[in-house]
Design a protein around this motif. Sequence first.
Motif: not given
Length: 434
Positions: A406-428
């Motif tokens: 998915n284009g991330f260098e570390t597990i942590e950066s990818y997890d952080d991305y998924k967490d932030r995207q999850s919090r924005l769910s429904g906002s479009g």
Amino acid sequence: MSPSVISIYAVDGLNLGAKVNFESSVYRQYQCSPSEQFDGFSWCTRKVAESSRRGPFVSSYSILHSPDGTVSYVNRYLEPAWFSGNEANEDIGRLARKYGQPNVMAMPQAEGVQGLMASWGTVTLLPLDANNLALLAQGRDIRAGFMVDFLGNFRRSAQLGLPIYRLAGGPGFVWAANWDQGGRGTLRFFAVDASTFAGPAPVQPQVQANLGTSSIADSAASEPASPSPPPVSAAQPSPPVSTAPPPPPASPPPAVTRINPDERARQRIKDTLSRVSYHRGDLPNDNFKTKLDAIASRLAAVSNGADSATLKTLMSDCDAASAIFDEAAEFTRVSEIAGRKVAIVNAKLQGISFDAPLVQDLKTAVGGVGNAQTEGDLAALKAALSSLNALYDTGRLDRLATAKANGFETIESYDDYKDRQSRLSGSGIILNKK
């Protein structure tokens, strides 16, 4: 051991090299037949139901003897056996006062069971190879000679990954026991001289039937003094004998003359030199061989006229030689485990097309295991294997592969991305992965 020489190693009064009394009522209680594994020998077994203060148990006896009755192997197996406190070590200590310093191995703990194994003399315990272990784990009979394990159950030991040893070398005595948290387990002890067997000694179904029932009785043998209190009365019937057609009767085994400390020390030096001579080639690498060679050169220089002080000093060399053989056996065991782990890790790494610090760390750890194996350093091998075990996590590697995809260098950066995207769910709003 020459067939005419009676060894000090014995079980219930029957010594290696002695002849069974074919006319004895005890011998006639044995079921004897031509050995299926050793040509020209007779294989005899009997079971005796006994009882002790701790409860009932069964003693299983077995003997391998030549046509003239000369004993090459005598065994007793007790099921169940009971041990409390320090009784197992005390039992080994009593035997040590008779036979000298033993080689002692502790069983790797499995399912809450503990165990000890001790050996004396020039008998050698060689780890069973992986192919035969796999066959035993499947419940199949194998042809690998007499064997010994901690559990008294070869199939269960193989399934749990516990060591199983085949016997080689010369005359000696082996004691093996295990016990659970309640102190209940099994006990086996035997005297054996593998050098008297013609050709490779394949393990026959008879042996497994006798030894692999997974139990043993209270330490109630007159031979290795049983854990207190002994379950069997001290009065033991006279040593066994062979069945029809009986050859001319032989007298009961003669009493063994006790030797003085200096003579015992000289015998131990000879036994150690013999063990080095026979089994130096079995050692896993030159590191162990070099250490043994230095000890052997000192022991070989001892003359029959050496005084007590000199002999006493050289006992530490005998102890050191035994410790080297023990360390070599442990190194072989750990090396086999490490080899299997490295194969698993390498197979996983071959499927990874990307680079990352975790991947590099795993490759370094694999290299560390290989270096320790080459150098023959047990402590370094254990440390390297521990490091590899701590690093290797197939789930973490899979997560890293997903992050990379998915284009991330570390597990942590990818997890952080998924967490932030999850919090924005429904906002479009969809975050840029970069």
